[in-house]
Every structure is written in structure tokens, then in C-alpha cells.
Design an enzyme around this catalytic site. Structure first.
Site, PDB file in Angstrom:
ATOM      1  N   HIS A  92     -62.998  38.101  22.151  1.00  0.00           N
ATOM      2  CA  HIS A  92     -63.958  38.787  21.282  1.00  0.00           C
ATOM      3  C   HIS A  92     -64.263  37.966  20.023  1.00  0.00           C
ATOM      4  CE1 HIS A  92     -63.239  41.988  24.119  1.00  0.00           C
ATOM      5  NE2 HIS A  92     -61.951  41.934  23.833  1.00  0.00           N
ATOM      6  N   GLU A 129     -58.698  43.739  17.248  1.00  0.00           N
ATOM      7  CA  GLU A 129     -58.229  42.855  18.313  1.00  0.00           C
ATOM      8  C   GLU A 129     -58.716  41.431  18.090  1.00  0.00           C
ATOM      9  OE1 GLU A 129     -58.622  42.207  23.161  1.00  0.00           O
ATOM     10  OE2 GLU A 129     -59.723  43.825  22.167  1.00  0.00           O
ATOM     11  N   HIS A 184     -55.673  38.429  24.504  1.00  0.00           N
ATOM     12  CA  HIS A 184     -56.239  39.736  24.218  1.00  0.00           C
ATOM     13  C   HIS A 184     -55.144  40.719  23.821  1.00  0.00           C
ATOM     14  CE1 HIS A 184     -60.432  39.211  25.693  1.00  0.00           C
ATOM     15  NE2 HIS A 184     -59.861  38.216  26.358  1.00  0.00           N
ATOM     16  N   GLU A 266     -52.786  40.280  28.061  1.00  0.00           N
ATOM     17  CA  GLU A 266     -52.918  41.429  27.168  1.00  0.00           C
ATOM     18  C   GLU A 266     -51.563  41.584  26.479  1.00  0.00           C
ATOM     19  OE1 GLU A 266     -55.537  43.156  26.567  1.00  0.00           O
ATOM     20  OE2 GLU A 266     -56.918  42.817  28.228  1.00  0.00           O
TER      21      GLU A 266
END
Length: 302
Positions: A92, A129, A184, A266
Site C-alpha cells: 500500500h 498498515e 503486509h 501478513e
């Protein structure tokens, strides 16, 4: 970073009130008014996640921080990764929420078309995040460079938005990377804890052909899981992967378009209070960076 297909966000919803909605341990931002379009998520097309509108603290660059070094950092002169090229992909971008039209632009991921990028999730306290992923990527870059590797980031906090998911895949391909890790943090519901590694599945359609990378990517994923758990003390996810710490995906453009070994990690669930305490702790983030670094190093040494 897991998500299912969902409706793209609309620029005019950015000013609307938002409310968190949880779906099976993942999250999506949902507008309270308007047409109900999703206003947040993972890589486009992954399972949506729930979050409140976060503030965005500036990500500290660990290369200029005392937090970037500890007793486990490589000794001066040790260069076991000399000649290796590693691409780190911080998921992101903190500015994505200000560029709805741009990140909603459809791109070809080989099998289908998806949104360019998404906004990512955040803790209940507003730690984004995108700030987390950039911080951990910078820390890992410092450690990997100390071991002699050439390290490239797909973005280093200097872009207005993105890059798009196809550009992220292409960054590793163009570099001829020996390994790529996309970093992430997830957005599951309270009580959903732990980390997991996302592996590429077999895809051979359109522009996507993962045939050559599935086996080495799984080896990279196994090393990453083992070393991340060892360094951080975190356990494999209790809400995806059936306690294995692994999921296999064929719907992520970042994996489908890769021609070099690549996995996603993650690192924890930002929407669980206990995991959030870890993810917002600079000392823990340094351990996470060590876990990622050591996993990559073990893969490249094998």
C-alpha cells in the site's frame, strides 16, 4: 492482505462517514451513506477488511534511528548475501486514500483486471498498515545491505500513490531479483491473531504464468515462516491457513505476474488489540525485520 473481490472505492466517498464491518477475519471500510461502495481493502480482489478511518503517523526511517540496530545485527565484514538482488515490497501507500481515482484504475493481472491498489488497513488507534509496512521494509533493507545484498524497494514513501500491483510485480522481474517479499499486516476481527505467508498457486492464463516460481517460492515461504516465528515469537495465524501459517492464492496480481520467487507475509492482525500492541512497537518491528531478513538469507543459502 487477503481479500475477495469487492466493489472499488469511489472518490466522492472519501468525505463520507465510515464504519467498520468485519467479514470472516478480514476487513473493509464501508461508507455509512452513499451507494455503500467499499472504501478500503487489501491488494485489489483480496478478502475485504474492517477499519475506522485512521490518522497517519509519519513512518520513521530506521536507517536514521537508534532502533535499527541491536545485538543481532550482522557483524561488520560479514557479507553472505554479496551479489544477491532482493526486492522488498511495502504494501500500500499512506497517500492512497487521497488518490481514489488513481488507485481505482483497472490494471491487467493476467487472469482478470483489478484496481491499481488499495488503501490497506489500520489499528484501532490509527496506525496505518502502509506506515507499518514501510517501516519494516526499511529496517529489513538496512539488515540485508549490511550482509552485502543489493536491496530495492518498490516504493520508499516518496510516491503520491501506489505503485499499482502490476508495477510492483514488474519491479522484481526487471531487477532479476533472487527473492521478493511483499510485506503486509492483516485486518481480521478481534481474537484473530498471528501471521501467515501467502504462496503463489499454479496459474497459467493470459499474462500470468507462475509455473517456474511456485516451487522456489514455497521454499522461500517456508524459510520465512520459520525464521519470522523464531525472531518475533509470533504464532501462525489462528484464522486462516488451518494453523499451518500458509495460504495459497491464485487471485493476487503481485504473485501471478511475478517471474521470480515471491511471497507475501501478513505480519499480524492490526485489528486485534494484542497483535496491534506488537505491530505498533518499534522493538517488535525490528524483530520482524530480522525474521524476514533471516528467512530470505536462509532461502538464498539453500
Amino acid at each position: 492482505m487477503s481479500s475477495q473481490n469487492r466493489r472499488p472505492i469511489r472518490a466522492y466517498l472519501l468525505l463520507a462517514p465510515v464504519a467498520p464491518l468485519a467479514f470472516a477475519g478480514v476487513l473493509v471500510w464501508q461508507s455509512v451513506g452513499g451507494d455503500g461502495s467499499a472504501a478500503n481493502g487489501r491488494e485489489p480482489g483480496g478478502p475485504p477488511s474492517a477499519s475506522s478511518s485512521p490518522t497517519r503517523p509519519t513512518a520513521e526511517d530506521p536507517e536514521d534511528s537508534n532502533n535499527s540496530k541491536n545485538a543481532k545485527d550482522p557483524e561488520v565484514g560479514e557479507k553472505p548475501l554479496a551479489g544477491k538482488v532482493i526486492v522488498l515490497d511495502p504494501g500500500h501507500n499512506p497517500n492512497n486514500r487521497d488518490h481514489a481515482a488513481e488507485i481505482n484504475r483497472q490494471v491487467d493481472i493476467g487472469t482478470v483486471r483489478k484496481e491499481c491498489d488499495t488503501t490497506g488497513t489500520a489499528t484501532n488507534g490509527g496506525y496505518a498498515e502502509a506506515d507499518f509496512t514501510l517501516d519494516v521494509a526499511r529496517r529489513a533493507r538496512t539488515l540485508l545491505r549490511a550482509q552485502g545484498a543489493e536491496v530495492r524497494l518498490t516504493q520508499d514513501g516518496k510516491r503520491e500513490f501506489g505503485p499499482c500491483i502490476d508495477e510492483r510485480a514488474e519491479a522484481g522481474n526487471k531487477a532479476g531479483a533472487d527473492a521478493v517479499v511483499s510485506i503486509h499486516a492483516d485486518g481480521g476481527g478481534p481474537g484473530s491473531r498471528g501471521f501467515h505467508v501467502i504462496l503463489p498457486g499454479e496459474v497459467h492464463e493470459g499474462k500470468a504464468d507462475t509455473t517456474a516460481i511456485v516451487k522456489p517460492s514455497r521454499k522461500l515461504g517456508k524459510e520465512l515462516k520459520s525464521h519470522f516465528a523464531e525472531e518475533t515469537g509470533s504464532k501462525p495465524s489462528n484464522y486462516v491457513g488451518n494453523d499451518t501459517g500458509f495460504t495459497v492464492r491464485t487471485d493476487l496480481g503481485g504473485l501471478n505476474l511475478s517471474t521470480v520467487p515471491k511471497v507475501f507475509i501478513e505480519c499480524g492482525n492490526m485489528r486485534d488489540a494484542k497483535d496491534a500492541d506488537l505491530l505498533t512497537d518499534a522493538v517488535w518491528r525490528q524483530r520482524a525485520a530480522h525474521g524476514i531478513t533471516n528467512g530470505i538469507g536462509a532461502f538464498l543459502a539453500g
